[in-house]
Design a protein around this motif. Sequence first.
Motif, PDB file in Angstrom:
ATOM      1  N   LEU A   1      50.051  -5.378 -47.069  1.00 35.05           N
ATOM      2  CA  LEU A   1      48.726  -4.886 -47.453  1.00 35.05           C
ATOM      3  C   LEU A   1      47.917  -4.356 -46.276  1.00 35.05           C
ATOM      4  O   LEU A   1      46.912  -3.675 -46.494  1.00 35.05           O
ATOM      5  CB  LEU A   1      47.936  -6.002 -48.148  1.00 35.05           C
ATOM      6  CG  LEU A   1      48.477  -6.477 -49.494  1.00 35.05           C
ATOM      7  CD1 LEU A   1      47.668  -7.675 -50.008  1.00 35.05           C
ATOM      8  CD2 LEU A   1      48.439  -5.350 -50.526  1.00 35.05           C
ATOM      9  N   TRP A   2      48.309  -4.701 -45.063  1.00 31.00           N
ATOM     10  CA  TRP A   2      47.531  -4.273 -43.909  1.00 31.00           C
ATOM     11  C   TRP A   2      48.005  -2.912 -43.417  1.00 31.00           C
ATOM     12  O   TRP A   2      49.158  -2.503 -43.637  1.00 31.00           O
ATOM     13  CB  TRP A   2      47.651  -5.282 -42.778  1.00 31.00           C
ATOM     14  CG  TRP A   2      47.082  -6.640 -43.083  1.00 31.00           C
ATOM     15  CD1 TRP A   2      46.429  -7.028 -44.215  1.00 31.00           C
ATOM     16  CD2 TRP A   2      47.135  -7.788 -42.232  1.00 31.00           C
ATOM     17  NE1 TRP A   2      46.062  -8.344 -44.128  1.00 31.00           N
ATOM     18  CE2 TRP A   2      46.475  -8.840 -42.926  1.00 31.00           C
ATOM     19  CE3 TRP A   2      47.656  -8.046 -40.971  1.00 31.00           C
ATOM     20  CZ2 TRP A   2      46.347 -10.114 -42.377  1.00 31.00           C
ATOM     21  CZ3 TRP A   2      47.536  -9.307 -40.428  1.00 31.00           C
ATOM     22  CH2 TRP A   2      46.876 -10.333 -41.125  1.00 31.00           C
ATOM     23  N   ASP A   3      47.125  -2.223 -42.709  1.00 33.09           N
ATOM     24  CA  ASP A   3      47.491  -0.916 -42.160  1.00 33.09           C
ATOM     25  C   ASP A   3      48.332  -1.037 -40.892  1.00 33.09           C
ATOM     26  O   ASP A   3      49.167  -0.166 -40.621  1.00 33.09           O
ATOM     27  CB  ASP A   3      46.224  -0.104 -41.858  1.00 33.09           C
ATOM     28  CG  ASP A   3      45.482   0.265 -43.123  1.00 33.09           C
ATOM     29  OD1 ASP A   3      45.804   1.318 -43.697  1.00 33.09           O
ATOM     30  OD2 ASP A   3      44.606  -0.507 -43.560  1.00 33.09           O
TER      31      ASP A   3
ATOM     32  N   GLY B   1      30.308  -3.140 -47.374  1.00 33.29           N
ATOM     33  CA  GLY B   1      30.743  -1.774 -47.113  1.00 33.29           C
ATOM     34  C   GLY B   1      31.462  -1.593 -45.800  1.00 33.29           C
ATOM     35  O   GLY B   1      31.357  -0.535 -45.158  1.00 33.29           O
ATOM     36  N   ALA B   2      32.228  -2.594 -45.370  1.00 30.87           N
ATOM     37  CA  ALA B   2      32.963  -2.503 -44.109  1.00 30.87           C
ATOM     38  C   ALA B   2      33.946  -1.338 -44.131  1.00 30.87           C
ATOM     39  O   ALA B   2      34.540  -1.017 -45.165  1.00 30.87           O
ATOM     40  CB  ALA B   2      33.711  -3.805 -43.848  1.00 30.87           C
ATOM     41  N   ASP B   3      34.104  -0.696 -42.979  1.00 27.91           N
ATOM     42  CA  ASP B   3      35.139   0.334 -42.817  1.00 27.91           C
ATOM     43  C   ASP B   3      36.450  -0.282 -42.344  1.00 27.91           C
ATOM     44  O   ASP B   3      37.531   0.197 -42.690  1.00 27.91           O
ATOM     45  CB  ASP B   3      34.688   1.385 -41.799  1.00 27.91           C
ATOM     46  CG  ASP B   3      33.427   2.102 -42.217  1.00 27.91           C
ATOM     47  OD1 ASP B   3      33.414   2.687 -43.320  1.00 27.91           O
ATOM     48  OD2 ASP B   3      32.433   2.066 -41.451  1.00 27.91           O
ATOM     49  N   VAL B   4      36.326  -1.308 -41.502  1.00 25.83           N
ATOM     50  CA  VAL B   4      37.497  -1.955 -40.899  1.00 25.83           C
ATOM     51  C   VAL B   4      37.326  -3.470 -40.999  1.00 25.83           C
ATOM     52  O   VAL B   4      36.229  -3.995 -40.767  1.00 25.83           O
ATOM     53  CB  VAL B   4      37.666  -1.560 -39.414  1.00 25.83           C
ATOM     54  CG1 VAL B   4      38.846  -2.304 -38.777  1.00 25.83           C
ATOM     55  CG2 VAL B   4      37.850  -0.055 -39.265  1.00 25.83           C
ATOM     56  N   ILE B   5      38.413  -4.159 -41.325  1.00 24.72           N
ATOM     57  CA  ILE B   5      38.457  -5.622 -41.285  1.00 24.72           C
ATOM     58  C   ILE B   5      39.549  -6.037 -40.313  1.00 24.72           C
ATOM     59  O   ILE B   5      40.678  -5.517 -40.378  1.00 24.72           O
ATOM     60  CB  ILE B   5      38.749  -6.224 -42.676  1.00 24.72           C
ATOM     61  CG1 ILE B   5      37.526  -6.111 -43.591  1.00 24.72           C
ATOM     62  CG2 ILE B   5      39.197  -7.681 -42.566  1.00 24.72           C
ATOM     63  CD1 ILE B   5      37.776  -6.579 -45.014  1.00 24.72           C
TER      64      ILE B   5
ATOM     65  N   THR C   1      40.237  -0.231 -43.952  1.00 20.74           N
ATOM     66  CA  THR C   1      41.345  -0.342 -43.008  1.00 20.74           C
ATOM     67  C   THR C   1      41.453  -1.791 -42.537  1.00 20.74           C
ATOM     68  O   THR C   1      40.462  -2.386 -42.115  1.00 20.74           O
ATOM     69  CB  THR C   1      41.123   0.590 -41.803  1.00 20.74           C
ATOM     70  OG1 THR C   1      41.108   1.946 -42.263  1.00 20.74           O
ATOM     71  CG2 THR C   1      42.211   0.417 -40.765  1.00 20.74           C
ATOM     72  N   ILE C   2      42.661  -2.351 -42.614  1.00 20.32           N
ATOM     73  CA  ILE C   2      42.890  -3.749 -42.231  1.00 20.32           C
ATOM     74  C   ILE C   2      43.901  -3.777 -41.090  1.00 20.32           C
ATOM     75  O   ILE C   2      45.014  -3.240 -41.209  1.00 20.32           O
ATOM     76  CB  ILE C   2      43.421  -4.586 -43.408  1.00 20.32           C
ATOM     77  CG1 ILE C   2      42.531  -4.413 -44.639  1.00 20.32           C
ATOM     78  CG2 ILE C   2      43.524  -6.060 -43.008  1.00 20.32           C
ATOM     79  CD1 ILE C   2      43.128  -5.003 -45.910  1.00 20.32           C
TER      80      ILE C   2
ATOM     81  N   GLU D   1      42.030  -6.611 -52.668  1.00 22.46           N
ATOM     82  CA  GLU D   1      40.745  -6.034 -53.045  1.00 22.46           C
ATOM     83  C   GLU D   1      40.197  -5.143 -51.928  1.00 22.46           C
ATOM     84  O   GLU D   1      39.646  -4.060 -52.189  1.00 22.46           O
ATOM     85  CB  GLU D   1      39.750  -7.143 -53.371  1.00 22.46           C
ATOM     86  CG  GLU D   1      40.099  -7.938 -54.624  1.00 22.46           C
ATOM     87  CD  GLU D   1      39.272  -9.207 -54.767  1.00 22.46           C
ATOM     88  OE1 GLU D   1      38.166  -9.257 -54.179  1.00 22.46           O
ATOM     89  OE2 GLU D   1      39.724 -10.150 -55.436  1.00 22.46           O
ATOM     90  N   ALA D   2      40.348  -5.589 -50.684  1.00 21.06           N
ATOM     91  CA  ALA D   2      39.868  -4.792 -49.548  1.00 21.06           C
ATOM     92  C   ALA D   2      40.656  -3.493 -49.428  1.00 21.06           C
ATOM     93  O   ALA D   2      40.081  -2.420 -49.185  1.00 21.06           O
ATOM     94  CB  ALA D   2      39.973  -5.598 -48.264  1.00 21.06           C
TER      95      ALA D   2
END
Length: 368
Positions: free
Chosen positions: A153-155, A112-116, A139-140, A132-133
């Motif tokens: 795919l990243w923010d 359940g991470a919010d940020v990676i 948020t990546i 998938e994330a």
Amino acid sequence: MTAAVVMMTLAGCATGATPEGAATQERSAEAQAALDKAYAGLGGDLELPPADVADDVSLYVISCGESNSGCAEGTAGLVEGGKAAGWDVEVADGKLSPEGFATAIRQAIAAGADVIIPMGFGCMAAQAAFKEARDAGITIVGGGGPDDCDPALWDAVPQWLEGTSFDEKWALYGQLGADWAYGITEDAPRAITLTHTTNGFGPLITDGFVTEFEKLGGKVVANVDVTDPEAASGSFIQKVTTALLANPDVNVLQIPGGGFLTGGLYQAIAQSGVEDLTIVVGGPSDTTTLDLIRSGSNAGITLGAVGEATRWAQWASVDTAIRVLADQSPAYSAQPMVVVDADNNLPASGPFDGGDWESAYLASWGKG
């Protein structure tokens, strides 16, 4: 109010304009200019607008591989920055392989991470898992690697200097390494390069080195491709030593990151009895790399490394994540990047850190 750190002129922070003994060593004007450029390095002023730090955030740092000194030190910097922001931080070990990266990302999703923040690898190395994330609403934010997926795919990825792209920054690692290697080498410089092929930034470092080295008048005679799995197993060491033996006239070896050198390669080269070899780590250099320079233990090897203020850069990744969550634009981090050798820019201990920048981040996060 904007929190700011004004950088000292980097040329002035060198402990000397030329290496010890240079008074008795004649250098061409071009070689000396290349050395001066390497020691002066690059960087700017840190200016941080206030940021709204979200509460109760779960941050997962995905390490490229905790067995690699560079990955482990970078991960530790991200953990430190995340905790300083008041976030809950966990680490998942990517174990130096695309399969490991994907497994670690999926671990973060399940938790359940919010940020990676992926430390030290790009999007393409684990594209399906990053998708998938993203689909899970996580948020990546990049932690050193590029968002080289298509579509992206990243923010966000951290911003370094205004007007310098992410790709250009990685090429500059190689260019500064080439400036130093060319300037420090007394004989006709002939080099072997290593290219880190698992990630998109690896070829950027090597291309930057080759372009600058050959522009100055050096010659690259061979390249060795190295993957993360080869680094994890140590099998790349034989490839590099074989290339050195096959090219006895080579006097420069370019390494794309400190973890490759300290993962057994330096010891193998030193034990081979090689003489008159200049090794430059033309990519991120961690404390263990600088410890090798500080030790000065092998008379046959001259060692230099591109030192970036990496803890500063890792806190910048956390800062970028903070601003993305708050719908704010990323701030330029501007951390210095210089070449470090035994007589120039070498701190007494630890990594190259770049001065007092922590207080600026803490102030902008309302934690000062």
